[in-house]
Every structure is written in C-alpha cells, then in structure tokens.
Design an enzyme around this catalytic site. Sequence first.
Site, short mmCIF file in Angstrom:
data_model
loop_
_atom_site.label_atom_id
_atom_site.label_comp_id
_atom_site.label_asym_id
_atom_site.label_seq_id
_atom_site.Cartn_x
_atom_site.Cartn_y
_atom_site.Cartn_z
N GLU A 67 -1.77 -3.15 -1.65
CA GLU A 67 -0.30 -3.10 -1.62
C GLU A 67 0.12 -2.00 -2.59
OE1 GLU A 67 2.02 -4.93 0.02
OE2 GLU A 67 0.62 -6.17 1.15
N GLY A 82 -0.67 -2.17 -6.72
CA GLY A 82 -0.57 -1.18 -7.78
C GLY A 82 -0.41 0.20 -7.19
N ILE A 129 -5.16 4.04 -8.39
CA ILE A 129 -6.04 2.92 -8.75
C ILE A 129 -6.53 2.23 -7.47
CG2 ILE A 129 -6.29 0.85 -10.19
CD1 ILE A 129 -5.51 3.35 -11.79
N CYS A 177 8.62 -1.46 -6.00
CA CYS A 177 7.90 -0.66 -4.99
C CYS A 177 8.77 -0.38 -3.76
CB CYS A 177 6.64 -1.40 -4.56
SG CYS A 177 6.99 -3.06 -3.97
#
Length: 490
Positions: free
Chosen positions: A221, A199, A203, A256
């Site tokens: 990650e 995420g 967070i 990502c």
Amino acid sequence: MEAVGKGVDSASERVEEIVGELRRSFTERRTVGYEWRVAQLKAILRMIEEREADFMAALYSDLSKPQMEAFLHEISLVRAACELLLKELKHWMKPQKVPTKITTFPSSACIVSEPLGVVLVISPWNYPFLLSLEPVIGAIAAGNAVVLKPSEVAPAMSALFAKVFPEYLDNSSIRVVEGGASETTVLLEQKWDKIFFTGNPKIGRIIMTAAAKNLTPVVLELGGKAPVVVDSNCDLKVAAKRIVVGKWGCNNGQACVSPDYIITTKSFALQLVNALKNTLEAFYGKDPLESKDLSRIVNSNHFERLTRLLDEVEVSDKVVHGGQRNKELLFIAPTLLLDPPLDSLIMQEEIFGPLLPILTVDKVEDSFDIINTGTKPLAAYLFTKNKKLQKKFVMTTSTGAILINDIALQIANPNLPFGGVGESGMGSYHGKFSFDAFSHKKGVLVRGFGGEARARYPPYTPMKQKLLRNLLNGSIVALILALMGWPWRE
Ligand code: NAD
C-alpha cells in the site's frame, strides 16, 4: 515494548523465537476456527472502547491530531471495519459453491478460503492507529497469526500497541514488534506467509526484494502524487470546502489519499485560488499557526523536507497563499502555489504535507495528459458537473481509485477495494477485500466414482478423440455416449 534485544544477533534470536511461537500456534490450528477469530475481533472492539482516550492521546502526542479527526478518520473507521467483519465473517468463511463444467460431469465445485499462516503487517506513521489495526483485523478475520510492526516515527502509538495488545489479544498468535529500519530488516529475514506493507515506494521495493527470497506474497500500500482536476463547470463553493477539508483536514496533508496538486484551466485559476483562500480563512482563521484544528508536521526531518520543497529557486516565488512556518512547533501553514515548474522537487516528489501546487492548462482535458504521463497515483479526483468529462476521466485515468466531486471519501465505502496500481502499490483491502487479502482461495472439485468415460483413457484412438472433441464442444449426445462407456470395443 516487545524487546527484540540489543544487537543484531540477539534481535534475530528474539524475532526467530516470536515467529516460531506464532508458527506453532498456527500449525496447531489455534487461529483457524471461527470462535478464535470472533473472540479476537471482539477483544479489539473492547480494546478500542476501553482505551479510546489512550489512543487519542497517542495520536495527539505523535501528530497533534485534532480529536475530531482522530475519532472520525482512525477510531471510528477501525471500529466500523471490525463490526463489518464480525457481521459477515461466518458467511465469508463458508465454502463458496461454483458451477461445474460438462467435462467433469458429475461433480460439485467450491472455493474454500483458507488462512495463509503467519503474516507480517508493517505500518506507517501518518494514520498509525487505522493503518496498523485495519490490516491486522483482516489478517485475524482470515484466521492467520500476525505480527504488527508499527512505525517508530509515531512512537507513542507504537508503545501503546506494544502495551495493550498482550492485555486484550491472544499473545500466542498476535504480537507487536517495535522498531525502525534495522528491526524491520531482522523481521524480513524470517519466512512469512504474507507481508502487508504500507509506506513509501522506495521501502516497498526493499520489502518486495526480501519477500522474493521466500516467494512470500506481498500487499504493498504505497503513495504517490494524487491529482485533483477542477473544471470550471462545478459548484466552486462546495468544491473548495471539500478540497480544503480533504487536504488540510486530513492530517494537514500527511495522508496517502491527500490531494498532491490541482490542475485547472488558466481562465478559472484565479477564481479557484480565491475560493480556496476564503475557505482556508473561514476554517483555520487569519493565523492558521494558531489553529487547533490542524495536525503538526510529524518530526523535524519531515519539516526540513517540506521547507526544502517550498524554498527551492523558482518555487518560493510561486506561493500565492500561506507559507508561514514555525520550526519549534513543527508547523507549516496551509500553502497554495501557482504554476511551479514541472521539473521542481515539489512537482516531482510526493508532497505529503500542507503544500498544494495548482497547475494551469488551456483546456481541462489537457490535465488528463499531465496525469497520464506521471506514475500511477493511489487516488485521482475530479470536480465537474459534466457527465461526459466524468466518464472520460474514469475510462482514461489509471489510478488506485477515482472519486468524483469529493476528496478521500472513497475510503469510507468498504465495498470498494483500497489499494494502488503500478508505483502506488499492489493488492487491496477494506471490507471483504481485507478477508480475501489474507486468505488463499483453494479450488475444490469433488467427483464420485460413477461417470466413467472410457474415452479419456489410453489406448487413444481416432474414435475416442472424436468423441472427446464433441464432448468438449458441449455435445449432449457425446456426453451420453461417453457416460455409457462408448466406444465399447476400443
Ligand atoms: P516508510 O516507508 O518510511 O515507513 C513505513 C514502514 O517501513 C515503517 O514501519 C518503517 O519502520 C519501515 N521502514 C522504514 N525504513 C525501512 C527499511 N529501510 N527497511 C525496512 N523497513 C523500513 O513510510 P512512512 O514515512 O511511514 O509513510 C509515508 C509513505 O507511506 C508515503 O509515501 C505515503 O503515501 C505512504 N502511505 C500509503 C498509504 C496507503 O494506504 N497506500 C497510507 C499511508 C501512507
């Protein structure tokens, strides 16, 4: 949905119950044997085969993900990861013999990969199938009990996991808990043996703080701004196609490893912009809002976020291609911007959408300084035929991974670790790295009762010290003397 109950108290109780069940199952060593692991991995393969259409439909419902992308980037990657684990697992589970040292002679040594226990996998919405199942199969392969918490922002996939997991997998050891921030907070109050989180870095900090209370190790990650350096010494036609499919052909930029911005030289920028425009038109037509080959923006929050980036003063007039949007359909066309200010939001935040700024520099080498002054990205890309430049890029850019002359394909090689560094994360997985991420590497040294060296025991004397010094320096004579019990009289 795995009901975690309404209200914090009942949610906590339900989660506690689930984790308790999983812990019992792990303590009874249910998940540890090779047969259990293989049975679960095979069940996942069967689940993918039998429910592929349901998974594809969920990806369409959550993201309008084109079927081709859904298959290539999600379904087939999980299947391949599962098949690789099934093929190699027996071999990876075997204790790995390692050399011994003269100081422990005679002895044997090995590394035993042991499961960690009960692990939590928290996944994001952008590749909701791949980024949930790939860590889960790593956790299973390593012999752990696992709870998957899929993203509430991809609700169709989350609900589907909650429905099909119990149909295929061992419910005593593998569970899905649905929910958003509040349910995840409840989950984080439990003691886990590892938390695997994918995420955003904000967070990620919450996850790591919660994990610290129980000294729980984490894999984070995360994301970041992935740069693409384009040198004029490249095959521009091929580069443009690979950039376009790597940006907009990967969930419309919501990936990502997606290119976040390009850097090229001032003298080459116009050629590059034209090549990208032509390629975009060839791939997605004159009106990309009509294209069926692009995912939509995931929800209205992200749509608003992206339009804010685009509409900022001094940014909106930098659009050189695209910019069309449709709020009802949650669709933003592939958009190119030329030289937005470095302090604008679009250059400060991870874009995670179909906008692609292009920065220009005098010399291509100047781009390396721009990259290295920012936070460390998850991926960095370079297009060039110049081998010296390639080498310099590899040696001077700190990033999760580097790919030269293509985009995003690094994830297709399971022999490469996938993970970030610094702000883009910690730890890695894929292939053997997935097995290792969920295993503890236990060092085991075995000696017999022979090989007694009197010199190691008190009373300590100068003679004994001299012998041990020589032994540590690798002297065979000292070893023989030590094994013969010298000095005999002290
Ligand atoms: P996110 O961090 O908002 O959500 C990820 C998970 O965290 C979700 O399951 C969500 O329910 C949970 N979560 C959200 N708020 C929480 C809170 N306050 N407390 C506890 N849990 C909470 O990320 P996202 O929007 O789903 O994904 C986008 C981000 O993820 C981007 O930054 C992207 O780069 C990154 N990402 C990284 C990878 C990778 O493999 N490195 C892959 C995909 C996405």
